[in-house]
Write an enzyme that holds these catalytic residues in place. Structure first.
Site, short mmCIF file in Angstrom:
data_model
loop_
_atom_site.label_atom_id
_atom_site.label_comp_id
_atom_site.label_asym_id
_atom_site.label_seq_id
_atom_site.Cartn_x
_atom_site.Cartn_y
_atom_site.Cartn_z
N CYS A 111 10.60 -8.83 5.75
CA CYS A 111 10.46 -8.55 7.18
C CYS A 111 11.51 -7.49 7.55
O CYS A 111 12.69 -7.65 7.26
CB CYS A 111 10.70 -9.84 7.96
SG CYS A 111 10.83 -9.58 9.73
N GLU A 144 6.33 3.40 0.18
CA GLU A 144 5.14 3.27 1.03
C GLU A 144 5.30 2.22 2.13
O GLU A 144 4.62 1.19 2.14
CB GLU A 144 3.90 2.93 0.19
CG GLU A 144 3.48 4.05 -0.71
CD GLU A 144 2.23 3.73 -1.51
OE1 GLU A 144 1.86 2.54 -1.61
OE2 GLU A 144 1.62 4.66 -2.04
N GLU A 322 2.75 10.85 -5.37
CA GLU A 322 1.87 10.17 -6.33
C GLU A 322 0.48 10.78 -6.20
O GLU A 322 -0.13 10.71 -5.13
CB GLU A 322 1.79 8.67 -6.01
CG GLU A 322 3.12 7.95 -6.12
CD GLU A 322 3.01 6.45 -5.84
OE1 GLU A 322 1.87 5.92 -5.80
OE2 GLU A 322 4.06 5.82 -5.62
N HIS A 373 -5.46 1.08 -13.97
CA HIS A 373 -5.07 2.30 -13.25
C HIS A 373 -4.67 3.35 -14.27
O HIS A 373 -3.74 3.16 -15.05
CB HIS A 373 -3.88 1.98 -12.34
CG HIS A 373 -3.57 3.04 -11.34
ND1 HIS A 373 -3.22 4.33 -11.69
CD2 HIS A 373 -3.57 3.00 -9.99
CE1 HIS A 373 -3.01 5.03 -10.58
NE2 HIS A 373 -3.22 4.26 -9.54
C1 GAL Z 1 0.63 3.32 -4.64
C2 GAL Z 1 1.98 2.73 -5.02
C3 GAL Z 1 2.17 2.70 -6.51
C4 GAL Z 1 0.94 2.18 -7.20
C5 GAL Z 1 -0.23 3.03 -6.80
C6 GAL Z 1 -1.53 2.63 -7.45
O1 GAL Z 1 0.20 2.84 -3.43
O2 GAL Z 1 3.04 3.43 -4.45
O3 GAL Z 1 3.27 1.88 -6.82
O4 GAL Z 1 0.74 0.85 -6.84
O5 GAL Z 1 -0.42 2.94 -5.43
O6 GAL Z 1 -2.57 3.47 -7.07
#
Ligand code: GAL
Length: 642
Positions: A111, A144, A322, A373
């Site tokens: 939190c 994020e 990312e 992933h």
């Molecule tokens: C993002 C996150 C990463 C990984 C990725 C997977 O939202 O920052 O740690 O989880 O997604 O797509």
């Protein structure tokens, strides 16, 4: 302004045996990567028990990456507090609106209002900054903010902090009662400690109460982040960033942008299309392997604007921290990108001014949540499809023109506070601020326009020829000032300047913009299957205002009711335009503003970056455009010389 462009990746040394780090680093460097982000989830290995700091392995990882010539972005690990943290602070977890604790076993379970947890976050950040602050080339705070619906917490610490926040804001309960209109339904308070969070009420809470809770929650994120930024700056001169997400509107990103040197975001085009957009099934099918044609571009432009809030640099510095490199694991469906899309997405980011595009992740993890992933490498370390596309970009970067940043002729406002006001009081299903702004952004892009996003308190509009301000529920004083002096064509509405800051209907009635005699005398919302036909092209959908006043009527619906009214350079649109009506509105606005538009095939988008024009084919088929055929996933750029 020319920019350098670089590539990077996200690496988790703690996931792999130490004896493969050097080989990984060498392969990254050989691939042409410059940056490696590490550390953002590593808390349980950096501090396995309270106070037991184990930073040596991280030092060795950083050395190994440096030995290969790579530059390191170090993430603070505060998105994943380890299990022992809950023993120390059992009440640190967020509670959802139903009052249920968000459990341990994934991430982001804290939190923002918990002072004890914030102190722990500052403590680990300080330890990292002291040890590595002179070594690393950049920082990322947390990970994020807001992902997995984590801004709002209905915990006891949040309730206490909200009461303090209200007391500071209003000073007396009389002022609060007046601002919120608490005489309605006998909701008056005599003491601030009577005010609860706006959850678990019988029917909807007072919208002013709900809006203040959203403002408070956004401030708590800014406060949490500022504490980490201060801890880092005390020991390090390296630039600080945060990786924002797609379509997160629950906190004011502009406020965080002002704290940090670099804005970054995490771009997952295929996941977002499935997970973050309300588009029809045929649209999602058509773009399933490419992503929505406008969603990434919108966020590139938005986060460039967020980066521009930082006072330290002339040019806004922003990255993709990312970049999706193959199939992801978290959307309802997770197809593989069309061959060439990883390269395409990278160039699209550069065309919008990104300094760096960093791929998530280096190697696919064979364990835990994200096993399906993709990474640049497969779990067996063989190069995956995305690796080869990244390599292609690395080769192209040396030959390609540098991307310049230049101001666009068109500005579109994005206002997080407006998103909260729409969310608190949508007045009809589907009436969502992001959707409205994104519809307009898409309409502009379909006409071949490059767009700058502007914040709600933009006080200068110099250089813009066309400014769009849809749905900005309360115009700031700064922007009203800018409006009074700009030469640009300005298109306002629907629902622009419709409410006071306390979310009441103002008097005189909206939009109350000087120089434009228009009054919104009634508001209705429409079922999605009952659009109102215009006398000319298209329809009004979802949100429909009745307009009175002496301004000139530019458009009427098929029954003769005024929909668009104008005076001088100001135009007010009293409804949510569908794609055809929007095209008509934008073409007229561009014609008045002297902006040239393009007649683009549906899958083509262009982006003007300084003198260079990039052309992108977002569709699954080849497209003929301006004398050449662009293949699927095709991107070309043209310099003025050729
Ligand atoms: C993002 C996150 C990463 C990984 C990725 C997977 O939202 O920052 O740690 O989880 O997604 O797509």
């Amino acid at each position: 302004m020319t920019l350098t462009r670089t590539l990077g990746t996200c690496y988790y040394p703690e996931h792999w045996p130490e004896d493969i780090w050097a080989e990984d680093a060498r392969r990254m460097a050989d691939l042409g990567l410059t940056w490696v982000r590490i550390g953002e989830f590593a808390w349980s290995r950096l501090e396995p028990a309270p106070g037991d700091l184990r930073l040596d392995w991280m030092a060795r990882a950083i050395d190994t990456l440096h030995d290969a010539g790579l530059r390191v972005v170090l993430g603070t690990p505060t998105a994943t507090p380890p299990r022992w943290m809950l023993d120390r602070h059992p009440d640190m977890v967020a509670l959802d609106a139903m009052g249920r604790a968000r459990g341990f076993g994934s991430r982001r379970h804290y939190c923002f209002s918990h002072d004890g947890y914030r102190a722990e976050a500052v403590r680990i950040t300080t330890a990292l900054a002291k040890r590595f602050g002179h070594l690393v080339a950049a920082w990322q705070t947390d990970n994020e903010y807001g992902c997995h619906d984590t801004i709002y917490s209905y915990s006891e610490p949040a309730r206490r902090a909200f009461r303090d926040w209200l007391a500071q804001k209003y000073q007396s309960t009389e002022a609060l009662n007046r601002a919120w209109g608490n005489v309605f339904w006998s909701m008056d308070y005599d003491r601030f400690d009577q005010v609860d969070l706006p959850n678990l009420t019988v029917t909807e809470p007072n919208p002013a109460h709900a809006l203040d809770f959203r403002r408070f929650s956004s401030d708590q994120v800014a406060r949490f982040n500022a504490a980490q930024v201060a801890a880092i700056r005390a020991h390090s001169d390296a630039p600080i960033s945060h990786n924002y997400m797609g379509r997160i509107t629950e906190f004011d990103h502009f406020a965080l942008g002002a704290q940090m040197d670099i804005a970054t975001w995490d771009s997952y085009p295929l996941g977002f299309l499935e997970d973050r957009l309300e588009e029809a099934a045929d649209h999602k099918r058509r773009y399933a392997r490419q992503g929505d044609p406008d969603f990434q571009a919108f966020h590139h432009d938005l986060y460039r604007a967020v980066a521009a809030r930082f006072p330290g640099h002339g040019t806004p510095r922003w990255w993709v921290m990312e970049q999706q490199p193959g199939p992801v694991n978290w959307a309802p469906h997770n197809p593989a990108p069309l061959p060439g899309m990883v390269r395409f997405w990278t160039w699209e980011a550069f065309a919008h001014g990104a300094e760096c595009v960093s791929y998530f992740r280096w190697r696919q993890a064979p364990f835990a949540q994200e096993q399906y992933h993709a990474g640049l490498l497969r779990p067996d370390s063989v190069e995956a499809e995305g690796f080869h596309e990244a390599a292609e970009v690395a080769r192209e970067l040396s030959a390609a023109p540098l991307v310049e940043l230049s101001q666009s002729p068109v500005a579109l406002m994005f206002d997080y506070a407006a998103a909260w006001a729409w969310a608190v009081q949508p007045q009809g299903q589907g009436c969502d601020y992001f959707r409205l702004v994104f519809d307009i952004y898409r309409g502009l892009r379909k006409l071949g326009l490059s767009v700058d996003i502007i914040p709600p308190d933009a006080d200068r509009l110099d250089g813009y020829k066309l400014v769009l301000v849809p749905g900005a529920v309360t115009l700031t004083a700064a922007f009203q000032q800018a409006l009074a002096t700009t030469q640009a064509q300005v298109i306002l509405g629907p629902r622009t300047n419709a409410k006071t800051a306390a979310l009441s209907i103002p008097l005189p009635l909206p939009p109350a913009v000087p120089g434009l005699d228009v009054t919104v005398s009634r508001v209705e919302t429409l079922r999605p299957d009952m659009p109102v036909k215009m006398a000319g092209a298209g329809h009004v959908t979802l949100w429909y205002e009745q307009l009175d006043g002496s301004a000139e009527v530019l458009d009427r619906d098929a029954t003769g009711r005024p929909v668009t009214m104008a005076a001088g350079t100001l135009t007010y649109v009293g409804g949510w335009p569908d794609a055809d009506f929007l095209r008509h509105l934008l073409l007229r606005g561009c014609a008045k503003a002297g902006i040239a538009t393009l007649d683009l095939p549906p899958d083509i988008r262009v982006r003007q970056a300084g003198a260079t024009r990039f052309v992108f084919n977002h569709g699954p088929d080849p497209v003929d455009f301006e004398g050449r055929t662009l293949p699927p996933a095709g991107v070309t750029w043209r310099d003025p010389e050729n």
